[in-house]
Design an enzyme around this catalytic site. Sequence first.
Site, mmCIF file in Angstrom:
data_model
loop_
_atom_site.group_PDB
_atom_site.id
_atom_site.type_symbol
_atom_site.label_atom_id
_atom_site.label_comp_id
_atom_site.label_asym_id
_atom_site.label_seq_id
_atom_site.Cartn_x
_atom_site.Cartn_y
_atom_site.Cartn_z
ATOM 1 C CG ASP A 132 7.247 0.024 -7.098
ATOM 2 O OD1 ASP A 132 6.390 -0.332 -6.283
ATOM 3 O OD2 ASP A 132 8.041 0.963 -6.876
ATOM 4 N NE ARG A 182 1.793 -0.888 -4.313
ATOM 5 C CZ ARG A 182 3.114 -0.663 -4.408
ATOM 6 N NH1 ARG A 182 3.629 -0.186 -5.528
ATOM 7 N NH2 ARG A 182 3.905 -0.914 -3.393
HETATM 8 C C1 LIG Z 1 0.915 3.252 -2.922
HETATM 9 C C2 LIG Z 1 0.991 3.523 -4.382
HETATM 10 C C3 LIG Z 1 1.856 2.781 -5.165
HETATM 11 C C4 LIG Z 1 1.903 2.985 -6.542
HETATM 12 N N1 LIG Z 1 2.692 2.184 -7.306
HETATM 13 C C5 LIG Z 1 2.639 2.316 -8.652
HETATM 14 C C6 LIG Z 1 3.328 1.419 -9.518
HETATM 15 O O1 LIG Z 1 4.021 0.480 -9.074
HETATM 16 N N2 LIG Z 1 3.237 1.608 -10.852
HETATM 17 C C7 LIG Z 1 2.490 2.623 -11.395
HETATM 18 O O2 LIG Z 1 2.404 2.735 -12.623
HETATM 19 N N3 LIG Z 1 1.840 3.506 -10.604
HETATM 20 C C8 LIG Z 1 1.905 3.370 -9.267
HETATM 21 N N4 LIG Z 1 1.209 4.262 -8.474
HETATM 22 C C9 LIG Z 1 0.640 5.498 -9.067
HETATM 23 C C10 LIG Z 1 -0.771 5.265 -9.586
HETATM 24 O O3 LIG Z 1 -0.731 4.422 -10.715
HETATM 25 C C11 LIG Z 1 -1.448 6.577 -9.986
HETATM 26 O O4 LIG Z 1 -0.704 7.193 -10.989
HETATM 27 C C12 LIG Z 1 -1.633 7.548 -8.847
HETATM 28 O O5 LIG Z 1 -1.947 6.919 -7.654
HETATM 29 C C13 LIG Z 1 -2.758 8.531 -9.176
HETATM 30 O O6 LIG Z 1 -3.985 7.870 -9.297
HETATM 31 P P1 LIG Z 1 -5.127 7.941 -8.182
HETATM 32 O O7 LIG Z 1 -5.818 6.619 -8.165
HETATM 33 O O8 LIG Z 1 -4.493 8.311 -6.899
HETATM 34 O O9 LIG Z 1 -6.142 9.042 -8.615
HETATM 35 P P2 LIG Z 1 -6.183 10.166 -9.759
HETATM 36 O O10 LIG Z 1 -6.959 9.608 -10.907
HETATM 37 O O11 LIG Z 1 -4.858 10.766 -10.009
HETATM 38 O O12 LIG Z 1 -7.064 11.237 -9.021
HETATM 39 C C14 LIG Z 1 -8.443 10.965 -8.752
HETATM 40 C C15 LIG Z 1 -8.917 11.835 -7.615
HETATM 41 O O13 LIG Z 1 -8.173 11.542 -6.421
HETATM 42 C C16 LIG Z 1 -8.022 12.728 -5.659
HETATM 43 N N5 LIG Z 1 -6.590 13.078 -5.571
HETATM 44 C C17 LIG Z 1 -5.583 12.584 -6.317
HETATM 45 N N6 LIG Z 1 -4.409 13.160 -5.967
HETATM 46 C C18 LIG Z 1 -4.692 14.032 -4.980
HETATM 47 C C19 LIG Z 1 -3.915 14.944 -4.226
HETATM 48 N N7 LIG Z 1 -2.604 15.121 -4.437
HETATM 49 N N8 LIG Z 1 -4.542 15.676 -3.279
HETATM 50 C C20 LIG Z 1 -5.879 15.575 -3.073
HETATM 51 N N9 LIG Z 1 -6.656 14.730 -3.785
HETATM 52 C C21 LIG Z 1 -6.083 13.975 -4.724
HETATM 53 C C22 LIG Z 1 -8.765 13.821 -6.398
HETATM 54 O O14 LIG Z 1 -10.091 13.848 -5.926
HETATM 55 C C23 LIG Z 1 -8.726 13.321 -7.833
HETATM 56 O O15 LIG Z 1 -9.744 13.857 -8.633
HETATM 57 C C24 LIG Z 1 1.103 4.027 -7.115
HETATM 58 C C25 LIG Z 1 0.225 4.758 -6.321
HETATM 59 C C26 LIG Z 1 0.151 4.520 -4.978
HETATM 60 C C27 LIG Z 1 -0.839 5.304 -4.172
#
Ligand SMILES: Cc1cc2nc3c(=O)[nH]c(=O)nc-3n(C[C@H](O)[C@H](O)[C@H](O)COP(=O)(O)OP(=O)(O)OC[C@H]3O[C@@H](n4cnc5c(N)ncnc54)[C@H](O)[C@@H]3O)c2cc1C
Length: 306
Positions: A132, A182
């Site tokens: 991560d 990732r």
């Molecule tokens: C598998 C995985 C591993 C990760 N590992 C790391 C890591 O190692 N380090 C790190 O800093 N971050 C990590 N993250 C977190 C990541 O950086 C983001 O903070 C997080 O995924 C939110 O960004 P997003 O791309 O999902 O969309 P966002 O910009 O949060 O949301 C964009 C759109 O996605 C949809 N959406 C988002 N959340 C929801 C919900 N709960 N329900 C319905 N629709 C939703 C909505 O339409 C929203 O407008 C990880 C995320 C994932 C999925």
Amino acid sequence: MLRSVILAASRSSQVERLVATAPYTRDVVRRFVAGATTDDALRATRELVDNGLAVTLDHLGEDTVTPEQAIATRDEYLKVLKMLGGAGLTPPAEVSVKLSALGQMFDEQLAYDNARAICTAADAAGTTVTLDMEDHTTTDSTLEVLSRLRKDFPSTGAVLQAYLRRTESDCRELSSAGSRVRLCKGAYKEPESVAYQSAREVDKSYVRCLNILMSGDGYPMLATHDPRMIAIGEDRARWFDRGPERFEFQMLYGIRPEEQTRLAGEGYTVRTYVPYGDEWYGYLMRRLAERPANLVFFGRALISKK
Ligand SMILES: Cc1cc2nc3c(=O)[nH]c(=O)nc-3n(C[C@H](O)[C@H](O)[C@H](O)COP(=O)(O)OP(=O)(O)OC[C@H]3O[C@@H](n4cnc5c(N)ncnc54)[C@H](O)[C@@H]3O)c2cc1C
């Protein structure tokens, strides 16, 4: 603004006490965390795998401050890997590891040694490890540990965060054959000097990075719940002729579960990131910071009489 306040609270032990002792916190935690024990992690993994999803397991905990804590975290990973292997769940299950939980903050060599032991156990169980990525002060150290681990365990996965200005260049560096990367947007509070601040800029960076990874020779892991980013990922997969064995989507446990099964039903590889363990506070707060709707859900659960 709200995001900054919640991320600041994620580092506050006073707020942690308040949240941890609130009456219905457990109900909220249960939505995003598989449970406290290794058995809970295995049960959730089995259920997801039976539904056609791959899994990456994360034992919760970060910012470890003593070697004893770091060793205990390592040992939990050794245990869960053995159990996953014994249960015939490797692959499709792998593990995600935070180097800060393995001692990175006070001894990078210790974190490397612990991560190496976890990679050895993963290899023996027939699976792999993804490191991560945490806040930007750790990026160089994490990528350095990654490159050392990859000498013996080339499938060790990296995480790159699109909100960091440096990430396009890191994507180019890491898009070589066999390199599992990732791509996420990034979950920490970062200064403007190193990170894009607006959602629009972060999204544009995500697409630029996605293009580099999908057109490269590595194995991209598109970690996002964002429908637009997912649609662009699907489009690039068609364009670059990447089948389900050459890239994957990743989403978090409890977030858009129907979308996860829909994509898997379409034939894509979809991996659910499954956190488990007692130390859920920092993880939960980052999820709340990402989405005000989660905050409403949380607030409702806290005041609800059920
Ligand atoms: C598998 C995985 C591993 C990760 N590992 C790391 C890591 O190692 N380090 C790190 O800093 N971050 C990590 N993250 C977190 C990541 O950086 C983001 O903070 C997080 O995924 C939110 O960004 P997003 O791309 O999902 O969309 P966002 O910009 O949060 O949301 C964009 C759109 O996605 C949809 N959406 C988002 N959340 C929801 C919900 N709960 N329900 C319905 N629709 C939703 C909505 O339409 C929203 O407008 C990880 C995320 C994932 C999925």
